[in-house]
Design an enzyme around this catalytic site. Structure first.
Site, PDB file in Angstrom:
ATOM      1  N   HIS A  28      38.759  86.017  60.009  1.00 37.69           N
ATOM      2  CA  HIS A  28      39.003  86.563  61.353  1.00 37.69           C
ATOM      3  C   HIS A  28      38.070  87.720  61.684  1.00 37.69           C
ATOM      4  O   HIS A  28      38.255  88.389  62.694  1.00 37.69           O
ATOM      5  CB  HIS A  28      40.457  87.027  61.486  1.00 37.69           C
TER       6      HIS A  28
ATOM      7  N   LYS B 145      36.782  79.625  63.317  1.00 36.94           N
ATOM      8  CA  LYS B 145      37.483  80.572  64.196  1.00 36.94           C
ATOM      9  C   LYS B 145      36.523  81.064  65.273  1.00 36.94           C
ATOM     10  O   LYS B 145      36.256  80.318  66.196  1.00 36.94           O
ATOM     11  CB  LYS B 145      38.134  81.643  63.354  1.00 36.94           C
TER      12      LYS B 145
ATOM     13  N   SER C 202      45.435  88.170  58.999  1.00 37.04           N
ATOM     14  CA  SER C 202      45.557  87.099  59.980  1.00 37.04           C
ATOM     15  C   SER C 202      46.830  87.159  60.814  1.00 37.04           C
ATOM     16  O   SER C 202      46.876  86.597  61.898  1.00 37.04           O
ATOM     17  CB  SER C 202      45.450  85.740  59.286  1.00 37.04           C
TER      18      SER C 202
HETATM   19  C1  LIG Z   1      42.273  80.534  58.780  1.00 40.38           C
HETATM   20  C2  LIG Z   1      42.067  81.289  57.536  1.00 40.38           C
HETATM   21  C3  LIG Z   1      41.599  80.659  56.382  1.00 40.38           C
HETATM   22  C4  LIG Z   1      41.433  79.172  56.312  1.00 40.38           C
HETATM   23  O1  LIG Z   1      40.287  78.770  56.987  1.00 40.38           O
HETATM   24  P1  LIG Z   1      40.185  77.232  57.441  1.00 40.38           P
HETATM   25  O2  LIG Z   1      38.721  77.036  57.651  1.00 40.38           O
HETATM   26  O3  LIG Z   1      40.992  77.101  58.680  1.00 40.38           O
HETATM   27  O4  LIG Z   1      40.713  76.416  56.322  1.00 40.38           O
HETATM   28  C5  LIG Z   1      41.355  81.431  55.278  1.00 40.38           C
HETATM   29  N1  LIG Z   1      41.576  82.760  55.279  1.00 40.38           N
HETATM   30  C6  LIG Z   1      42.047  83.397  56.364  1.00 40.38           C
HETATM   31  C7  LIG Z   1      42.274  84.873  56.321  1.00 40.38           C
HETATM   32  C8  LIG Z   1      42.319  82.684  57.526  1.00 40.38           C
HETATM   33  O5  LIG Z   1      42.809  83.297  58.581  1.00 40.38           O
END
Ligand SMILES: *Cc1c(COP(=O)(O)O)cnc(C)c1O
Length: 390
Positions: free
Chosen positions: A206, A237, A178
């Site tokens: 991602h 996302k 990320s």
């Molecule tokens: C953003 C993210 C999460 C968390 O997801 P949310 O739905 O925003 O809680 C988990 N793992 C990774 C790798 C992320 O980038």
């Protein structure tokens, strides 16, 4: 009084340029955002495909609310199991090509749920050091032994897996990391998993809607099957909504229904976010060119930033780290970009290792070439002003 010691900690963070503040609020997250009376080019969003404001997705959220109300009103195991949830889970399982899928309220709690529910005393979790905080917290909250390998080091991963007397082994990794935007070395990780009879937990936050010809994620990127992999993904996302899911075998999903405390003890997702997610999958299915445009934009912006002399890794993912080193430099860089009309966030420790503070750039499919050219010009000017470029 607690306030005195809290203020002391905050002042200490301030002096190291590590204090965090909420950025000024924005009204609507598109390719541009309005902040006060200024319009900024948005290079800071996880809304990779622009689906958060897509008319079909927005209407679907409204329709679902009109039909079913604002709340699931309970846990899935009580009165909160709506037909919406089961429709979306079937859709996700089909999309990911798995036997089953299960919704969670966020990616953070999905990772917590998976790692605490499926592992126990005597088990071993081997994880990448740069995994997302939710995977790190989930591993820490589990009763398994946890070891972290240096980022993408297959040798260290293997050395850690090669431990006698372990009950069950788990390899845990982000699909797309990320903060660095690089892709996990899945073919090698899966062959390690086969050799040590380990289960792979793959965080596709991602990668879903981003990697592979049709956005199915890291496994599709490498043309690998789903066997032996537990995938976690978010709807928040590339899919432009909220909530998360686990996709895997029937046995994994049934176990999570029984054991994952964030699922059992929390109110289920409301109809609006389910309706939005179903519509987002429809948009993705009908326009796979969206994923292609995202990839083309990612490559274009990476090459543009390299051309002006910034240290930017090559790659195809929309997460582009511009590492500058010290937190104060990253802050200054982001501030100059802001002045030039570009929103890109400084990321500092503890979100990234010490000495690797950066401006984290993310690109979207609906960004135009004109917008990206304007961004590259702004990075050149801001880079000079911040003393990164000469
Ligand atoms: C953003 C993210 C999460 C968390 O997801 P949310 O739905 O925003 O809680 C988990 N793992 C990774 C790798 C992320 O980038």
């Amino acid at each position: 009084m607690i306030e005195a010691s809290l203020t002391e900690t905050l002042t200490e963070l301030d002096s190291q340029a590590l204090r965090r503040r909420l950025p000024e609020a924005i009204e609507r997250p598109g390719t541009t955002v309005e902040r006060g009376d200024r319009r900024l080019l948005n290079l800071s969003s996880n809304n990779y495909l622009g689906l958060a404001t897509h008319p079909d997705v927005v209407m679907a959220a409204v329709d679902a609310t009109m039909r079913s109300g604002c709340s699931a009103t309970g846990s899935r195991l009580l009165a909160g199991n709506l037909t919406w949830h089961e429709r979306l889970e079937a859709r996700i399982a089909q999309f990911k090509g798995t036997e089953a899928a299960l919704l969670f309220n966020s990616g953070y709690v999905a990772n917590l749920g998976v790692l605490t529910a499926l592992t126990g005393p005597g088990d071993l979790i081997v994880a990448d050091k740069l995994n997302h905080a939710s995977l790190i917290d989930g591993a820490r909250a589990s009763e398994a032994e946890v070891r972290h390998a240096p980022h993408q080091s297959m040798e260290r991963m293997e050395a850690l897996l090669d431990k006698p007397g372990v009950k069950r082994r788990f390899v845990v990794t982000d699909g797309v990391f990320s903060m660095d935007g690089d892709i996990a070395r899945l073919p090698e990780l899966l062959s390690l998993c086969r050799r040590y009879e380990a289960t792979l937990v793959l965080d596709e936050a991602h990668a879903t809607g981003v990697l592979g010809a049709t956005g199915r994620g890291t496994l599709e990127h490498y043309c690998l099957g789903v066997q032996g992999v537990i995938q976690v993904g978010t709807l928040s996302k590339a899919l432009g909504g909220f909530g998360a899911f686990v996709a895997g075998s029937q046995a994994v999903i049934e176990s999570l229904i029984n054991l994952a405390r964030p699922l059992v003890f929390s109110t289920a997702l409301p109809p609006a976010v389910i309706g939005a997610a179903l519509a987002a999958f429809d948009v993705l299915d009908f326009d796979p060119g969206l994923v292609e445009r995202l990839r083309a934009n990612a490559i274009y912006l990476r090459e543009g930033l390299q051309r002006i002399g910034l240290q930017v890794p090559s790659g195809i993912t929309p997460i582009i780290p511009v590492v500058v080193g010290e937190p104060d430099v990253a802050l200054k860089f982001a501030q100059h970009l802001d002045t030039l009309g570009v929103l890109a966030q400084a990321v500092r420790p503890p979100s990234v290792p010490r000495g690797s503070a950066r401006v984290r750039v993310t690109v979207m499919a609906p960004h135009t070439r004109e917008q990206l050219d304007r961004a590259i010009a702004a990075f050149e000017t801001a880079g000079r002003r911040a003393g990164i470029l000469t």
